[in-house]
Design an enzyme around this catalytic site. Structure first.
Site, PDB file in Angstrom:
ATOM      1  N   LYS A 137       0.829  -1.205   0.000  1.00 49.32           N
ATOM      2  CA  LYS A 137       0.000   0.000   0.000  1.00 49.32           C
ATOM      3  C   LYS A 137       0.860   1.250   0.000  1.00 49.32           C
ATOM      4  O   LYS A 137       0.642   2.175  -0.790  1.00 49.32           O
ATOM      5  CB  LYS A 137      -0.937  -0.006   1.212  1.00 49.32           C
ATOM      6  CG  LYS A 137      -1.954   1.124   1.222  1.00 49.32           C
ATOM      7  CD  LYS A 137      -1.552   2.292   2.100  1.00 49.32           C
ATOM      8  CE  LYS A 137      -1.658   1.953   3.559  1.00 49.32           C
ATOM      9  NZ  LYS A 137      -1.383   3.126   4.430  1.00 49.32           N
ATOM     10  N   ASP A 156      -5.884   1.122   1.054  1.00 49.35           N
ATOM     11  CA  ASP A 156      -5.951   1.492   2.469  1.00 49.35           C
ATOM     12  C   ASP A 156      -7.353   1.174   2.999  1.00 49.35           C
ATOM     13  O   ASP A 156      -8.196   0.631   2.283  1.00 49.35           O
ATOM     14  CB  ASP A 156      -5.579   2.961   2.664  1.00 49.35           C
ATOM     15  CG  ASP A 156      -6.635   3.924   2.149  1.00 49.35           C
ATOM     16  OD1 ASP A 156      -7.642   3.471   1.561  1.00 49.35           O
ATOM     17  OD2 ASP A 156      -6.472   5.129   2.333  1.00 49.35           O
TER      18      ASP A 156
END
Length: 216
Positions: A137, A156
């Site tokens: 991420k 996220d």
């Protein structure tokens, strides 16, 4: 297309120009930014896990203003990370990333990173393996924030929550292994094509839906 997907398309139609403008700003960092500009984005992405993006960017700007981004020690940096969780660990990651600056500039220079024919996925793999505090991420976020990564996802909690609401995934995973990250990324990539919103735009649309603005 369910009602939630219709809502996403309606939001996109309203903020499409704003998203394009923001992505152009990210590209400018790549085109004209110096080492500090690039490193600032990397530090921002080190700080973001479990912390608010605005608090993280405020901390980065404070480090720049006080000449600590490249020169502060771990303790001094940690003191500037107001509103950022796990300040000591993240300050340590920043110092360690900075210590790799020779490799950082060698591997992530315009010639090596942006002009060479190395795939985005290989760039992301390098970041995950070499930058402490980076998972897929964070690496994806950094790549997007320097004007690359049109076809990778920043998974996220906001994005995952909305993916579940959109029935793209059945549940939000407690842990995102590499395999799981890439599986979910492929699902949202397919959805972006089905809904006709570019993946890099879709990320910011979902962020906007959660926080009410197009940020970073």
């Amino acid at each position: 297309m369910n009602d939630y997907a219709v809502e996403i398309k309606e939001i996109y139609s309203r903020i499409k120009d704003e998203i394009k403008s923001r992505l152009d700003e990210f590209k400018q960092i790549r085109r004209v930014g110096n080492d500090e500009d690039i490193f600032a984005e990397l530090v921002f992405c080190i700080l973001t896990p479990q912390s608010r993006a605005k608090s993280c960017w405020k901390a980065v700007k404070s480090l720049i203003e006080k000449n600590l981004l490249f020169n502060g020690n771990k303790d001094r940096i940690a003191k500037e990370l107001y509103g950022v969780r796990f300040q000591n660990n993240k300050a340590k990651y920043i110092v360690e990333a900075r210590a790799q600056l020779k490799n950082f500039t060698k591997v992530l220079s315009p010639i090596q990173l942006w002009i060479c024919k190395v795939s985005i996925n290989k760039k992301r793999e390098w970041l995950v393996k070499n930058i402490k505090g980076f998972g897929y991420k964070e690496a994806s976020h950094f790549i997007r924030n320097i004007g690359l990564g049109e076809d990778i996802a920043i998974l996220d909690r906001h994005i995952l929550k909305n993916m579940k609401l959109l029935n793209i995934i059945d549940e939000i995973p407690k842990v995102l292994s590499k395999k799981k990250y890439l599986e979910i990324e492929e699902k949202i990539r397919k959805f972006s094509k089905d809904i006709n919103i570019p993946l890099s735009h879709l990320d910011l649309v979902l962020w906007y839906k959660e926080v009410g603005e197009v940020f970073k």
